[in-house]
Design an enzyme around this catalytic site. Structure first.
Site, short mmCIF file in Angstrom:
data_model
loop_
_atom_site.label_atom_id
_atom_site.label_comp_id
_atom_site.label_asym_id
_atom_site.label_seq_id
_atom_site.Cartn_x
_atom_site.Cartn_y
_atom_site.Cartn_z
N HIS A 1 -10.26 -5.17 10.29
CA HIS A 1 -10.91 -4.87 9.01
C HIS A 1 -12.16 -4.01 9.20
CE1 HIS A 1 -8.21 -7.63 7.03
NE2 HIS A 1 -8.81 -7.47 5.88
N GLU B 1 0.81 -1.22 0.00
CA GLU B 1 0.00 0.00 0.00
C GLU B 1 0.84 1.27 0.00
OE1 GLU B 1 -0.69 -2.60 1.97
OE2 GLU B 1 -2.68 -3.26 1.30
#
Lengths: 327, 334
Positions: free
Chosen positions: A129, A60
């Site tokens: 998450h 990322e």
């Protein structure tokens, strides 16, 4: 106007802007061949090819930095970060490179990137998450943060974000991609700054953003139908900068304010809106403003616990009744 | 290499040395604030590599030890010094400082202060070049210690995967701030790490500018010809501490002496003297000329330049008058 799902609106904005400008590209994990975890880039890989619809490695910070470097030379990257939790890893490049480069270069460089990412709590995704990170992004000078609450905003905000010369973070929601709503048939650009009145009212203002706008609307319906109370719902789709004028206007009308947020209370949208109310219209208030926020815990797995974290319609209704002396 | 080119490079490197030494003095005089990372000892790296490329046209990016790279790309030394002085005439209008020199007109895309930050930015610039189909390349200069950041691995992987036209130059000065490489890094030879990403790589002496230049030519040709990225490691040494706040007590005198005897400026000067192309007298005159230029033009300009205006504090945070942020009624998005 036609009905469109949220993901279709995001996809449409990508497609129109990529068709218009060959320097618009998109990148992220599984966005190409797979079409995106939430289908937001479906079909674009076949249409525009792997050079412009880039399946990235799971890196990322690396691919966000790559997008920023490309934007220095005029490329307009739309970066999808699969889950906002993973955006923590890209914070270095978003904050240190994208948000600061115009300033620290004395206006010579700019980083016109868009980073889109879904956050929020969904279906028992657990602590790592289920992040709500808008509060982290909105405190950074040089970065714009918007958060659509419906397909029209999702389409129009992304269109404007792609063309804007500043870096823009778009906070989406995992549970909203299949939401249906009206989107103009003609091309439409939503301003990146400001707020919208989602429902007019005169007795109290409910401030929401993204998913909590819908919680506020549900509560406003109950308040109107069962208690004769007209709540105004203000959709704060721009979190950075927040719409000081819009906040002031609504509170000056209703004299009462409740901020409903999916995130934990500390250092959040609610605290910021309360500070703005204090600064802009303290003497308009008939009651102390209230925040309804998530419990300050990592998001638990068990369904019953996950549900217990979030403020509910009933909490909003009760808070309004108490504020109006009817609780 | 032509004698005239060698002479020019000698002047450029000597200028860089004197410029940096003058920065040191200005820092001690408190004319310069913040952190200041100086380049003496490493001059052959920036000059040798960029001589083999197209400074001003290829895109260059680096870390915080950035003054000399900027000047070699074409930045006006007066504006670089004025930036260190925090003046409005500085290359970043006094908003950046020593670690954030920029000169977009000469495609010097900046100095960045997060170690390893420029790795992916360079890959991104190369992606843009590739999309546009130009024959420019991106060149990223960073130190050996940056290779221990995740961005090194993430970026080399993507650069190799997508065959991006980027040259990674590792200026291996053996220290990451105050920690010697063998105490921080499992692999001492940095070029070996690029092999993990199937990237051609080479290690050469970074003190002899002719060696740097020849190796860089090969590397630049490789990248420019569309064969993908390249990793060039230059073995070098900084003659000062990491920054001005550095006591430099962590280095052995013997080591400093060995590298001190391999001064890139002295190596080139002596070679020209031995070949009868230059006398020590010429060198001394050159030095005097440079010192005068620095004092009479660069320092004078920096001293006399105006400070930035505090009323313009928030200029450059966002783009001016971007129509996409405002409602249509206000001349914006519709």
């Amino acid at each position: 106007m036609s009905q469109m799902m949220f993901w279709e609106a995001v996809r449409r904005a990508h497609d129109e802007e990529m068709a218009r400008d060959p320097l618009v590209i998109c990148m992220g994990e599984d966005i190409g061949v797979v079409g995106g975890t939430y289908k937001a880039t479906t079909g674009l890989y076949d249409k525009y090819g792997p050079e412009r619809v880039m399946d990235t490695p799971i890196s990322e910070n690396g691919f966000t930095g790559l997008a920023i470097g490309a934007s220095f030379l005029g490329v307009r990257p739309i970066v999808e970060i699969m889950s906002v939790n993973f955006a923590w890893l890209a914070m270095d490049q978003i904050f240190n490179s994208a948000a600061k480069v115009r300033y620290m270069s004395g206006g010579q460089l700019e980083a016109p990137i868009v980073v889109r990412s879904p956050g929020g709590t969904a279906h028992q995704l657990g602590a790592q998450h289920s992040a709500r990170m808008e509060k982290v992004f909105m405190g950074i000078a040089g970065l714009r943060v918007v958060t659509p609450s419906n397909p029209r905003q999702a389409y129009g905000l992304l269109k404007s974000a792609i063309r804007c010369n500043d870096p823009v973070f778009i906070n989406e929601h995992e549970l909203m991609y299949n939401m249906k709503g009206e989107v103009p048939d003609e091309e439409y650009f939503h301003p990146l700054e400001g707020s919208e009145i989602a429902r007019e009212g005169r007795d109290v203002t409910l401030f929401g953003y993204n998913v909590s706008v819908h919680w506020c609307l549900a509560a406003a319906e109950v308040l109107a139908s069962q208690h004769g109370i007209q709540a105004e719902v203000v959709d704060l789709y721009s979190l950075a900068p927040l719409d000081r004028a819009g906040i002031k206007a609504s509170v000056s009308k209703t004299h009462r304010a409740i901020i409903v947020e999916e995130a934990e209370a500390p250092v959040g949208v609610g605290s910021e809106v309360m500070a703005i109310i204090n600064e802009e219209c303290f003497f308009e208030l008939d009651a102390a403003p209230v925040r309804l926020s998530a419990a300050n815990v990592p998001i638990p797995y068990a369904h019953v616990l996950e549900k217990a974290v979030m403020p509910k319609t009933d909490d909003i209704v009760k808070t309004v009744l108490k504020m109006l002396g009817r609780g | 290499m032509e004698v005239s080119v060698k002479k020019r490079l000698l002047r450029e490197m000597l200028f860089a040395r004197r410029f940096e030494e003058r920065c040191y003095e200005a820092y001690v005089e408190r004319k310069i604030g913040g952190f200041l990372h100086l380049y003496p000892g490493e001059e052959a790296c920036a000059h040798g590599v960029l001589e083999a490329a197209r400074p001003g046209r290829d895109y260059v990016i680096t870390g915080y030890r950035d003054h000399v790279h900027a000047i070699k790309c074409g930045a006006d030394p007066k504006e670089v010094m004025a930036e260190l002085y925090g003046k409005e005439t500085g290359s970043s209008k006094g908003r950046g400082g020593s670690m954030h020199i920029f000169d977009a007109a000469h495609r010097f895309m900046g100095g960045y202060a997060l170690v390893g930050g420029p790795f992916p930015l360079a890959a991104g610039m190369a992606k843009a070049i590739q999309m546009k189909g130009d024959d420019d390349i991106a060149i990223c200069f960073l130190g050996d210690a940056a290779n221990n950041q995740g961005t090194f691995h993430e970026s080399l992987n993507m650069a190799a995967l997508w065959k991006l036209p980027v040259l990674y130059v590792c200026e291996n000065n053996l220290y990451g701030i105050g920690t010697r490489i063998d105490r921080s890094t499992a692999v001492i030879d940095q070029y070996k790490r690029a092999c993990g990403y199937n990237m051609p790589a080479r290690q050469v002496d970074g003190q002899d500018i002719e060696i740097v230049y020849e190796a860089a030519r090969e590397a630049v040709d490789h990248v420019r010809s569309g064969k993908g990225p390249y990793f060039l490691e230059l073995m070098t040494y900084r003659y000062r501490g990491h920054s001005m706040s550095d006591s430099n007590a962590y280095r052995q005198k013997d080591e400093e002496r060995v590298w001190g005897n391999r001064d890139p400026i002295v190596i080139l000067r002596d070679r020209l003297v031995e070949a009868g192309e230059l006398t020590l007298e010429d060198f001394k005159n050159l030095d005097t000329e440079i010192l005068e230029e620095i004092e009479n033009e660069i320092i004078k300009f920096s001293e006399e330049s105006p400070d930035p205006n505090p009323a313009e504090l928030d200029k450059y945070v966002f783009a001016d008058n971007d129509p996409w942020v405002r409602p249509a009624a206000n001349g914006g998005a519709k």
